[in-house]
Scaffold this motif. Structure first.
Motif, PDB file in Angstrom:
ATOM      1  N   GLY A 594      -5.337   7.090   8.257  1.00  0.00           N
ATOM      2  CA  GLY A 594      -6.464   6.320   8.784  1.00  0.00           C
ATOM      3  C   GLY A 594      -7.740   6.576   8.006  1.00  0.00           C
ATOM      4  O   GLY A 594      -8.508   5.645   7.715  1.00  0.00           O
ATOM      5  N   GLU A 595      -7.995   7.837   7.614  1.00  0.00           N
ATOM      6  CA  GLU A 595      -9.193   8.164   6.842  1.00  0.00           C
ATOM      7  C   GLU A 595      -9.134   7.546   5.442  1.00  0.00           C
ATOM      8  O   GLU A 595     -10.146   7.129   4.888  1.00  0.00           O
ATOM      9  N   ILE A 596      -7.921   7.502   4.855  1.00  0.00           N
ATOM     10  CA  ILE A 596      -7.782   6.928   3.516  1.00  0.00           C
ATOM     11  C   ILE A 596      -8.013   5.414   3.554  1.00  0.00           C
ATOM     12  O   ILE A 596      -8.658   4.852   2.663  1.00  0.00           O
ATOM     13  N   ILE A 597      -7.494   4.779   4.588  1.00  0.00           N
ATOM     14  CA  ILE A 597      -7.681   3.323   4.703  1.00  0.00           C
ATOM     15  C   ILE A 597      -9.127   2.998   5.081  1.00  0.00           C
ATOM     16  O   ILE A 597      -9.738   2.095   4.522  1.00  0.00           O
ATOM     17  N   GLY A 598      -9.657   3.752   6.003  1.00  0.00           N
ATOM     18  CA  GLY A 598     -11.041   3.553   6.404  1.00  0.00           C
ATOM     19  C   GLY A 598     -11.196   2.403   7.379  1.00  0.00           C
ATOM     20  O   GLY A 598     -10.254   1.655   7.678  1.00  0.00           O
ATOM     21  N   GLN A 599     -12.395   2.270   7.889  1.00  0.00           N
ATOM     22  CA  GLN A 599     -12.680   1.231   8.872  1.00  0.00           C
ATOM     23  C   GLN A 599     -12.507  -0.147   8.241  1.00  0.00           C
ATOM     24  O   GLN A 599     -13.148  -0.471   7.236  1.00  0.00           O
ATOM     25  N   ALA A 600     -11.587  -0.944   8.782  1.00  0.00           N
ATOM     26  CA  ALA A 600     -11.283  -2.295   8.294  1.00  0.00           C
ATOM     27  C   ALA A 600     -10.859  -2.281   6.821  1.00  0.00           C
ATOM     28  O   ALA A 600     -11.072  -3.242   6.085  1.00  0.00           O
ATOM     29  N   GLY A 601     -10.264  -1.152   6.378  1.00  0.00           N
ATOM     30  CA  GLY A 601      -9.780  -1.046   5.007  1.00  0.00           C
ATOM     31  C   GLY A 601     -10.857  -0.764   3.987  1.00  0.00           C
ATOM     32  O   GLY A 601     -10.625  -0.851   2.774  1.00  0.00           O
ATOM     33  N   LYS A 602     -12.035  -0.371   4.460  1.00  0.00           N
ATOM     34  CA  LYS A 602     -13.186  -0.189   3.568  1.00  0.00           C
ATOM     35  C   LYS A 602     -12.949   0.910   2.535  1.00  0.00           C
ATOM     36  O   LYS A 602     -13.192   0.737   1.337  1.00  0.00           O
ATOM     37  N   THR A 603     -12.450   2.078   2.966  1.00  0.00           N
ATOM     38  CA  THR A 603     -12.303   3.214   2.063  1.00  0.00           C
ATOM     39  C   THR A 603     -11.275   2.935   0.972  1.00  0.00           C
ATOM     40  O   THR A 603     -11.519   3.201  -0.214  1.00  0.00           O
ATOM     41  N   ILE A 604     -10.134   2.393   1.351  1.00  0.00           N
ATOM     42  CA  ILE A 604      -9.084   2.159   0.342  1.00  0.00           C
ATOM     43  C   ILE A 604      -9.501   1.070  -0.638  1.00  0.00           C
ATOM     44  O   ILE A 604      -9.168   1.125  -1.832  1.00  0.00           O
ATOM     45  N   ARG A 605     -10.291   0.085  -0.159  1.00  0.00           N
ATOM     46  CA  ARG A 605     -10.790  -0.941  -1.072  1.00  0.00           C
ATOM     47  C   ARG A 605     -11.742  -0.337  -2.101  1.00  0.00           C
ATOM     48  O   ARG A 605     -11.724  -0.707  -3.272  1.00  0.00           O
ATOM     49  N   GLU A 606     -12.568   0.591  -1.642  1.00  0.00           N
ATOM     50  CA  GLU A 606     -13.497   1.245  -2.556  1.00  0.00           C
ATOM     51  C   GLU A 606     -12.744   2.034  -3.624  1.00  0.00           C
ATOM     52  O   GLU A 606     -13.119   2.020  -4.804  1.00  0.00           O
ATOM     53  N   ILE A 607     -11.673   2.728  -3.223  1.00  0.00           N
ATOM     54  CA  ILE A 607     -10.870   3.489  -4.192  1.00  0.00           C
ATOM     55  C   ILE A 607     -10.235   2.544  -5.212  1.00  0.00           C
ATOM     56  O   ILE A 607     -10.256   2.797  -6.423  1.00  0.00           O
ATOM     57  N   ILE A 608      -9.664   1.443  -4.722  1.00  0.00           N
ATOM     58  CA  ILE A 608      -8.994   0.478  -5.595  1.00  0.00           C
ATOM     59  C   ILE A 608      -9.970  -0.112  -6.601  1.00  0.00           C
ATOM     60  O   ILE A 608      -9.678  -0.225  -7.796  1.00  0.00           O
TER      61      ILE A 608
END
Length: 727
Positions: A594-608
């Protein structure tokens, strides 16, 4: 349809009808096995004889899509060019039946095998050969020997003969044998895929194992090869060969009454002109030896042709074709005699000696990976390209439902200049397809692509000896030059044999001359411990298992020598980091997903976006796959994820309207700013709530990373609306 013969064989029933269809062919056989129906026909041109020293035999195996209730896919709604499977099956039938024809047979011969009805579990390659042999055996051509095929599988450690296709999918071995009631003629062997087994391994922990001991060890999938040892392979061959011999006895007894009356066909003259042979031996043995020492095919052919022209200038009444045959016979006798009696080969090597090898990796800077593998006068440039699932080769098979995907491809190209021939580069020939398939079968068991697509292309730049085995060696090193993990090191070697009936000699790393004038072409690929693929064609009429075992162990010795050289080259590989895509796999504690994906996918989008990668996470077991254009991006994304996982979780705060908190401005947008609250949750600070004065540009007031005090104004679903305190 009335069936003349019904045979109950190992795990299969075959029914045959002769003479009911295709009556104008020289021979025909209609075979039914389960729901499979195949027609095989044999036709010869009785009016023509090809003068050259080869058998003008063509075999075509043709599948009709209606046989499985399908309409051809694509724009054209009729069968077009042969599929790879059809071409490879045609080659198998050709190589099995070619040894049956008598020496001097020069009539153009066409064998056509058509599949009219297909059982989803039928082994088409076995049935195709059996049908073609039945048509040939009962034809009016003077061939009175049955050839058939037996396939062996290894399922749960047990050998199964003539398995169904569904059984074969669960096997670790695919062994195809063809032969007569006395002699083994051809072997095709491969280890199937690779097993994935659960192994408990201690990985670099994502968290302190003292907090949770189960995090220190995880169960992972480990890729292993199913390479088969020489002794085990001989045992399987023994059992399979016995079934092969027994079935051919049944075929010949059952088909005997349906044989047609034999036609009297003219054969090409087999007798050599003894006067010419004696003349060449007496006057030109030194010239023959000099030609033998010119190892390249083009150079050797030129030397022999020049010798022939010189002799004809002084013997103008001699027939050139007769002289050519005499020179060829003397040359062949000298090659074989020197090997058998002196134990020395034409190029001076010992029987077990492998030619010098040089290896250069990643010589193509814009390619993902490459290897130039040179062994003697054989040279293969193998180039690797990596792609994703969408780059896989789509294909349809008659016995499978729907479209299949092939994500590991080996394409082999053999231009004429590689053997000094002035010929244009044309489309893919049967030989090229067969050699590429052999290299694919050799390498496929040691790779686990995990959704990637890999294409290996072998460009043969020079050939004198087995270029398919050079493709295997170069292909392995290209895989490693692309930093693709392999479960073992695999090399290939071509073996040969010369025999006079009493003495024999087994040759390692044969060259073209020894292939042409020898009695066996035997290609073996594998690691130092076992065999992943094998292909053997026997020219002299059978081989004993004792000699085969000796050849296998001599091949193992040669393979080990080549692998040592390959490992040294592997240790010096420098990756094309600027262009080489990279993939990494690792595990995390699933509770952190959940922390990696982030709220509404925000964190994982930033990593990508930041590292230019693609990320795939298995939410069940915490397996993470990162794929990127280069290794630095993949490594950066991995370290970023590790940083998230290794950061202690913040306790969730239950926010209430009216409460005030200190937060951090994370991202500024045209309509406001996103502020990270104490537990990592983001809230929106709208542009209208930043200041009591009108704000035209948020950047005039706030900066990313700035600490601000905000108030919870309202909740809209999972979204939090904030206001600036003190405005």
């Amino acid at each position: 349809m009335t069936y003349d013969v019904k045979l109950e064989l190992k795990n299969r029933v075959e029914e045959y009808s002769f003479g009911d269809v295709a009556k104008q062919a020289n021979g025909s056989a209609w075979i039914k096995s389960g729901k499979t129906v195949i027609l095989a026909t044999v036709v010869i041109d009785e009016t023509e004889i090809v003068k050259d020293d080869f058998l003008p035999l063509t075999v075509q195996y043709i599948e009709k899509t209606y046989a499985a209730g399908k309409i051809p896919g694509g724009f054209f709604k009729r069968e077009t060019k042969p599929s790879d499977f059809e071409t490879l099956t045609s080659r198998i039938v050709d190589r099995s039946l070619r040894p049956l024809f008598p020496k001097g047979f020069g009539h153009p011969t066409q064998i056509t095998i058509m599949v009219f009805s297909a059982d989803a579990n039928a082994d088409m390659q076995v049935l195709a050969l059996n049908a073609a042999s039945a048509a040939l055996f009962t034809s009016d051509i003077d061939i009175n020997t049955s050839v058939s095929a037996v396939r062996a599988a290894k399922i749960d450690g047990e050998i199964v003969l003539n398995p169904t296709l569904s059984e074969l999918k669960n096997s670790t071995l695919d062994l195809y044998l063809s032969g007569t009631k006395h002699e083994l003629l051809m072997i095709e062997m491969r280890s199937i895929g690779s097993e994935k087994i659960d192994v408990e391994d201690t990985l670099e922990p994502m968290l302190d194992p003292m907090m949770d001991p189960s995090l220190g060890a995880v169960v992972i999938d480990t890729h292993i090869s199913n390479a088969m040892s020489e002794d085990e392979l001989i045992e399987v061959l023994d059992a399979t060969q016995k079934e092969l011999f027994a079935s051919n006895v049944e075929y010949e007894v059952a088909f005997g009454p349906y044989q047609k009356e034999i036609k009297a066909l003219e054969l090409k003259g087999e007798e050599l002109n003894e006067e010419m042979v004696a003349f060449v031996k007496e006057r030109h043995m030194d010239d023959i030896k000099d030609a033998m020492n010119q190892m390249a095919k083009s150079e050797r052919s030129t030397a022999l042709r020049n010798l022939r022209k010189r002799i004809l200038t002084n013997n103008i009444e001699w027939d050139e074709l007769e002289l050519k045959a005499a020179i060829e016979a003397v040359k062949k006798e000298q090659v074989r005699s020197q090997i058998l009696n002196e134990r020395v080969r034409a190029d001076g090597r010992a029987l077990t000696e492998v030619r010098p090898i040089t290896i250069d990796t990643n010589i193509l800077p814009a390619a993902h990976a490459s290897c130039l593998f040179t062994r003697g006068q054989t040279q293969a440039l193998v180039v690797l390209t990596m792609g994703g699932p969408k780059d896989a080769q789509m294909f349809e098979s008659l016995t499978d439902d729907g479209t299949q995907n092939e994500n590991f491809m080996v394409h082999y190209n053999f231009p004429g200049f590689s053997v000094g021939e002035a010929s244009p580069v044309m489309g893919t020939k049967r030989r090229e397809l067969g050699h590429g398939n052999l290299a694919k079968r050799a390498l496929e068991p040691i790779v686990n692509l995990e959704g990637q697509t890999v294409r290996l292309v072998s460009e043969i730049l020079e050939s004198n000896g087995s270029s398919s085995m050079a493709t295997v060696c170069g292909g392995y090193l290209a895989l490693r030059a692309a930093d693709i993990e392999t479960s073992d090191t695999v090399a290939g070697i071509a073996m040969g044999m010369v025999s006079d009936g009493e003495k024999y000699a087994i040759l390692s790393d044969i060259m073209g001359l020894e292939d042409h004038d020898g009695d066996m072409d035997f290609k073996v690929t594998g690691s130092k411990d076992g065999i992943t693929a094998m292909q053997m064609d026997i020219k002299l009429g059978g081989i004993s298992l004792n000699i085969l075992k000796e050849a296998l162990y001599q091949a193992k010795e040669g393979r080990s020598h080549i692998i040592d050289i390959m490992l040294e080259a592997e240790s010096k590989i420098e990756f094309n980091d600027g262009v080489l895509p990279s993939t990494d796999f690792f595990h995390i504690d699933p509770s952190f997903i959940g922390e990696i994906i982030g709220q509404a996918g925000k964190t994982i989008r930033e990593i990508i976006e930041k590292f230019e990668v693609a990320i795939d996470i298995d939410k069940k077991d915490g397996k993470v796959k990162i794929t990127g254009k280069n290794k630095s991006g993949v490594q950066g994304a991995k370290e970023h994820i590790h940083g998230i996982v290794n950061t202690p979780k913040k306790e969730k705060v239950k926010y209430e309207v009216g409460e005030q908190y200190e937060g951090t401005v994370k991202r500024i947008v045209d309509f406001g700013a996103f502020v990270e609250l104490p537990d990592g949750t983001d809230g929106l600070l709208h542009i209208s709530k930043i200041s009591k004065d009108r704000v035209q540009n948020v950047n005039d007031v706030l900066k990313e990373g700035q600490k601000v005090t905000v108030e919870i104004l309202e909740f809209k679903g999972n979204k939090i609306s904030l206001g600036m305190v003190g405005i």
